[in-house]
Design a protein around this motif. Structure first.
Motif, mmCIF file in Angstrom:
data_model
loop_
_atom_site.group_PDB
_atom_site.id
_atom_site.type_symbol
_atom_site.label_atom_id
_atom_site.label_comp_id
_atom_site.label_asym_id
_atom_site.label_seq_id
_atom_site.Cartn_x
_atom_site.Cartn_y
_atom_site.Cartn_z
ATOM 1 N N GLY A 265 -12.287 -5.755 -9.392
ATOM 2 C CA GLY A 265 -13.080 -5.513 -10.597
ATOM 3 C C GLY A 265 -12.241 -5.664 -11.844
ATOM 4 O O GLY A 265 -11.660 -6.715 -12.090
ATOM 5 N N GLU A 266 -12.133 -4.594 -12.625
ATOM 6 C CA GLU A 266 -11.388 -4.654 -13.886
ATOM 7 C C GLU A 266 -9.967 -4.117 -13.761
ATOM 8 O O GLU A 266 -9.199 -4.173 -14.719
ATOM 9 N N GLN A 267 -9.614 -3.584 -12.587
ATOM 10 C CA GLN A 267 -8.304 -2.966 -12.388
ATOM 11 C C GLN A 267 -7.417 -3.845 -11.507
ATOM 12 O O GLN A 267 -7.779 -4.187 -10.386
ATOM 13 N N PHE A 268 -6.247 -4.222 -12.011
ATOM 14 C CA PHE A 268 -5.245 -4.941 -11.222
ATOM 15 C C PHE A 268 -4.838 -4.078 -10.033
ATOM 16 O O PHE A 268 -4.632 -2.872 -10.177
ATOM 17 N N SER A 269 -4.703 -4.698 -8.866
ATOM 18 C CA SER A 269 -4.310 -3.961 -7.657
ATOM 19 C C SER A 269 -3.247 -4.740 -6.891
ATOM 20 O O SER A 269 -2.909 -5.885 -7.232
ATOM 21 N N LYS B 166 -12.180 -1.860 0.642
ATOM 22 C CA LYS B 166 -12.335 -3.180 0.023
ATOM 23 C C LYS B 166 -10.967 -3.786 -0.294
ATOM 24 O O LYS B 166 -10.764 -4.995 -0.141
ATOM 25 N N LEU B 167 -10.028 -2.955 -0.736
ATOM 26 C CA LEU B 167 -8.664 -3.446 -0.959
ATOM 27 C C LEU B 167 -8.082 -3.980 0.348
ATOM 28 O O LEU B 167 -7.498 -5.065 0.389
ATOM 29 N N GLN B 168 -8.248 -3.220 1.424
ATOM 30 C CA GLN B 168 -7.719 -3.642 2.715
ATOM 31 C C GLN B 168 -8.422 -4.897 3.217
ATOM 32 O O GLN B 168 -7.799 -5.753 3.866
ATOM 33 N N GLU B 169 -9.691 -5.027 2.898
ATOM 34 C CA GLU B 169 -10.421 -6.246 3.238
ATOM 35 C C GLU B 169 -9.784 -7.455 2.552
ATOM 36 O O GLU B 169 -9.550 -8.490 3.186
ATOM 37 N N GLN C 297 0.830 -1.201 0.000
ATOM 38 C CA GLN C 297 0.000 0.000 0.000
ATOM 39 C C GLN C 297 0.868 1.257 0.000
ATOM 40 O O GLN C 297 0.567 2.235 -0.702
ATOM 41 N N TYR C 298 1.941 1.251 0.779
ATOM 42 C CA TYR C 298 2.856 2.382 0.782
ATOM 43 C C TYR C 298 3.417 2.611 -0.619
ATOM 44 O O TYR C 298 3.443 3.746 -1.121
ATOM 45 N N LEU C 299 3.851 1.533 -1.262
ATOM 46 C CA LEU C 299 4.416 1.651 -2.604
ATOM 47 C C LEU C 299 3.385 2.196 -3.588
ATOM 48 O O LEU C 299 3.678 3.105 -4.374
ATOM 49 N N ALA C 300 2.180 1.642 -3.550
ATOM 50 C CA ALA C 300 1.129 2.088 -4.471
ATOM 51 C C ALA C 300 0.832 3.571 -4.289
ATOM 52 O O ALA C 300 0.578 4.286 -5.264
ATOM 53 N N ASP C 301 0.873 4.047 -3.058
ATOM 54 C CA ASP C 301 0.564 5.443 -2.777
ATOM 55 C C ASP C 301 1.659 6.399 -3.249
ATOM 56 O O ASP C 301 1.429 7.607 -3.341
ATOM 57 N N GLN C 302 2.848 5.864 -3.557
ATOM 58 C CA GLN C 302 3.914 6.716 -4.086
ATOM 59 C C GLN C 302 3.679 7.047 -5.556
ATOM 60 O O GLN C 302 4.234 8.026 -6.068
ATOM 61 N N LEU D 44 -2.774 1.218 -8.585
ATOM 62 C CA LEU D 44 -2.627 -0.092 -7.951
ATOM 63 C C LEU D 44 -3.339 -0.158 -6.605
ATOM 64 O O LEU D 44 -3.456 -1.239 -6.027
ATOM 65 N N ALA D 45 -3.792 0.986 -6.108
ATOM 66 C CA ALA D 45 -4.585 1.037 -4.876
ATOM 67 C C ALA D 45 -5.516 2.237 -4.971
ATOM 68 O O ALA D 45 -5.085 3.325 -5.353
ATOM 69 N N PRO D 46 -6.790 2.062 -4.616
ATOM 70 C CA PRO D 46 -7.710 3.205 -4.601
ATOM 71 C C PRO D 46 -7.272 4.241 -3.565
ATOM 72 O O PRO D 46 -6.459 3.956 -2.688
ATOM 73 N N ALA D 47 -7.820 5.429 -3.694
ATOM 74 C CA ALA D 47 -7.445 6.520 -2.788
ATOM 75 C C ALA D 47 -7.817 6.198 -1.345
ATOM 76 O O ALA D 47 -8.850 5.577 -1.066
ATOM 77 N N ASN D 48 -6.955 6.637 -0.431
ATOM 78 C CA ASN D 48 -7.243 6.466 0.998
ATOM 79 C C ASN D 48 -8.552 7.148 1.369
ATOM 80 O O ASN D 48 -8.889 8.208 0.847
#
Length: 201
Positions: A147-151, A93-96, A71-76, A82-86
Motif C-alpha cells: 500500500g502506502e508503507q514501504f516494507s 500478505k507480506l509473507q505472500e 522479517q527478523y530484522l524488521a521485528d527488532q 517495515l513489517a506488519p505485526a505477526n
C-alpha cells in the motif's frame, strides 16, 4: 551483527533493510564464486549452503534465508513499520509477497546467470515477464507492495528486479513497476546500501 553479502546479489535486500532500520552492523564480503571471505576463510564454514545472505548475531547464531532475515530484522524495530505485526492479515500478505518474489521471480532469474541454452534462458525470461505483469497490475493503485508503507518486501522486489538489465529481461512495458523502482531507488537507505556494495557511486 554481521551481514555476509555479495555485491548486487539477493543479500542487497537485507542490506537495504538494515540501513532503513539504522542498525549497527558489520558487512562482510563473501564471494559467491570462490566461496571465500577476504581473509581467506572458507565461506562454507559460515553457511554450508554456500550462498548469501547470512545474518550473524553477536552470540554467534546465524540465519540464512533472505525472507527470514528481513522479517527478523524488521521485528527488532517494530516502530519503523517495515513489517506488519505477526498474526495479522497484513503480515500474511507480506509473507505472500516475500514467497512470490522468492519462488516466482528470484528462482526464475537463476537460469539466466548460468551457462544454459538460449531455449532455457528464453523460457525463464518468459516466466519472469508473465509474473512481472502481475506485479505491474498490483502496483497500479499503490505506492508500495502493501500500500502506502514501504516494507521489507519492497527491498526484495527492488533487489530482484535490478537483475533485469544484466539478464536481458525487458522492463520497458511496465510503467508502474518502473515508477516504483525509481521511488524505491531514491530512498536514502537504498542509496546507502547500493553505494556500500559499489553498485552506484
Amino acid at each position: 551483527m554481521k551481514l555476509y553479502y555479495s555485491p548486487g546479489a539477493c543479500s542487497l535486500s537485507p542490506h537495504i533493510v538494515m540501513e532503513e532500520l539504522g542498525l549497527q552492523y558489520t558487512p562482510v564480503l563473501a564471494s559467491t564464486k570462490s566461496h571465500k571471505l577476504q581473509d581467506g576463510t572458507d565461506f562454507y564454514s559460515i553457511n554450508p549452503l554456500g550462498y548469501v545472505p547470512v545474518l550473524e548475531l553477536a552470540d554467534g547464531r546465524r540465519l540464512h534465508e533472505g525472507p527470514a532475515i528481513v522479517q527478523y530484522l524488521a521485528d527488532q524495530s517494530p516502530e519503523k513499520n517495515l513489517a506488519p505485526a505477526n498474526g495479522t492479515w497484513e503480515r500474511a500478505k507480506l509473507q505472500e509477497w516475500l514467497t512470490f518474489i522468492g519462488t516466482e521471480l528470484h528462482k526464475n532469474f537463476g537460469p539466466l546467470f548460468g551457462p544454459n541454452s538460449d531455449e532455457i534462458k528464453n523460457a525463464a525470461r518468459a516466466r519472469i515477464t508473465g509474473r512481472l505483469q502481475y506485479v505491474e497490475n498490483e502496483l497500479a493503485a499503490k505506492q508500495y507492495l502493501l500500500g502506502e508503507q514501504f516494507s521489507v518486501a519492497d527491498a526484495y522486489l527492488f533487489t530482484v528486479t535490478n537483475w533485469a538489465g544484466l539478464t536481458g529481461v525487458d522492463l520497458s512495458a511496465f510503467a508502474n513497476l518502473n515508477k516504483y523502482r525509481e521511488r524505491v531507488g531514491a530512498r536514502p537507505a537504498v542509496v546507502a546500501a547500493m553505494k556500500a556494495e559499489g553498485l552506484i557511486k
